[in-house]
Design a protein around this motif. Sequence first.
Motif, PDB file in Angstrom:
ATOM      1  N   ASP A 133      32.917 -14.499  33.680  1.00  0.00           N
ATOM      2  CA  ASP A 133      34.177 -15.552  34.242  1.00  0.00           C
ATOM      3  C   ASP A 133      33.495 -16.558  34.932  1.00  0.00           C
ATOM      4  OD1 ASP A 133      35.629 -12.794  34.101  1.00  0.00           O
ATOM      5  OD2 ASP A 133      34.820 -12.449  35.621  1.00  0.00           O
ATOM      6  N   ASN A 173      34.498 -16.218  28.885  1.00  0.00           N
ATOM      7  CA  ASN A 173      34.576 -14.181  28.823  1.00  0.00           C
ATOM      8  C   ASN A 173      34.385 -13.346  27.614  1.00  0.00           C
ATOM      9  OD1 ASN A 173      38.415 -15.504  29.817  1.00  0.00           O
ATOM     10  ND2 ASN A 173      36.460 -15.354  30.807  1.00  0.00           N
ATOM     11  N   ARG A 222      31.010  -6.859  25.248  1.00  0.00           N
ATOM     12  CA  ARG A 222      31.358  -6.877  25.973  1.00  0.00           C
ATOM     13  C   ARG A 222      30.403  -6.254  27.275  1.00  0.00           C
ATOM     14  NH1 ARG A 222      35.842 -10.190  27.258  1.00  0.00           N
ATOM     15  NH2 ARG A 222      35.382  -9.901  29.776  1.00  0.00           N
ATOM     16  N   ASN A 226      36.251 -21.196  29.180  1.00  0.00           N
ATOM     17  CA  ASN A 226      37.135 -20.207  29.786  1.00  0.00           C
ATOM     18  C   ASN A 226      37.188 -18.941  28.437  1.00  0.00           C
ATOM     19  OD1 ASN A 226      37.609 -18.295  32.085  1.00  0.00           O
ATOM     20  ND2 ASN A 226      39.997 -18.213  30.724  1.00  0.00           N
ATOM     21  N   TYR A 269      27.660 -12.592  37.249  1.00  0.00           N
ATOM     22  CA  TYR A 269      28.252 -13.119  36.331  1.00  0.00           C
ATOM     23  C   TYR A 269      29.306 -14.080  35.677  1.00  0.00           C
ATOM     24  CZ  TYR A 269      24.303  -9.722  34.308  1.00  0.00           C
ATOM     25  OH  TYR A 269      23.112  -9.513  33.848  1.00  0.00           O
ATOM     26  N   VAL A 270      29.518 -15.065  37.159  1.00  0.00           N
ATOM     27  CA  VAL A 270      29.911 -15.703  37.238  1.00  0.00           C
ATOM     28  C   VAL A 270      29.328 -17.498  37.310  1.00  0.00           C
ATOM     29  CG1 VAL A 270      31.778 -16.751  39.220  1.00  0.00           C
ATOM     30  CG2 VAL A 270      31.599 -14.593  38.688  1.00  0.00           C
TER      31      VAL A 270
END
Length: 337
Positions: free
Chosen positions: A94, A89, A45, A85, A59-60
């Motif tokens: 997101d 993640n 991550r 989702n 990064y959405v």
Amino acid sequence: MSLKKIAQTLGISVTTASRALNDHDDVAKDTKQKVFKAAKAMGYRPNASARSLKMGKSYVIGLVYPFHVDVLNDICFTQMIDSLNKELNQLGFDLLLIPDENKDEIPVFHRLLSSQRVDALLIAHTFMDDARLRYLVKHQFPFIALGRSNLSAEFAWFDFDNQQGIRMAIDYLVQQGHQKIAYIGGNQPLTFIHLRRTGYVLGMQSAQLAFNDEDCQMTEMNRRGGYQACQVLLTRHASQIPTAIITDCNMIADGVAMALEQYMQRNPKRTKPVLITYDGLPLDTLSNYPYSTITQSTRNLVGKQIANMLVQLLAGEEIKNLQVLWQPVLKIHSPNH
């Protein structure tokens, strides 16, 4: 899990791994895809805030969906969102839900694109003629449509073979000796509704079975709509009542099942009409009416597929390689489920 471990596993430098994850143009497309997959598998991550400042990316991922009670009540859709989702993640993205409340969505898209709030969009519940997709293609903004559309330009999409699902149901019913087969589907101008209804028409024609407009009921995609449409079919002359009914969504099917239960209570000596529906009945159904299912894979698999397609899209994969059509499966259940 460190970036160094990913680099060692793939036999590349830490710099290359980092530049791949940050989508630099000087890293080969296949290398980017390998790094993204390894990062996901190892649970890596990255620091999203640091990446956003450094790369000018959010990064959405934005998911545009119809803000309508029928959609929000669709457990299959909400399960897909949950799975998607979780997958995003794990990849360091997101998910932003964007309700599509207006008839004219273009101003919303203009604000999203100009503000750079999202790196890519998912467009759920597509239309056969979809102005949103044309707008995104025109402005060369990355997106994946969850459903097909009649666009002249190539675009990325994920879909199920909705037409084939209905035709499989009709083929099965014909093999069982049914000739009076009715259909109850949604009345909204969505691609999947159009394709499922087309599947009914083509399937009946292929089987050389007679049908008319009353046999093909279009209604609201909820329990009340299904119940009322089924009542129309059941209040005909006895010789015209269908021996089988196919529905295009689980909420409609729940209303149909309720109407069929009541019909059989009033006419216990009649043969039960067979019910076949997309996605089964809702989890909160109170009906015990037997049914069979046109199944579209698990929502977890769908979420993983879409997330992986987004990674490939952002890594520069060719659009023609991001057009995925999955086949549904017909599951015949026993009379007692």
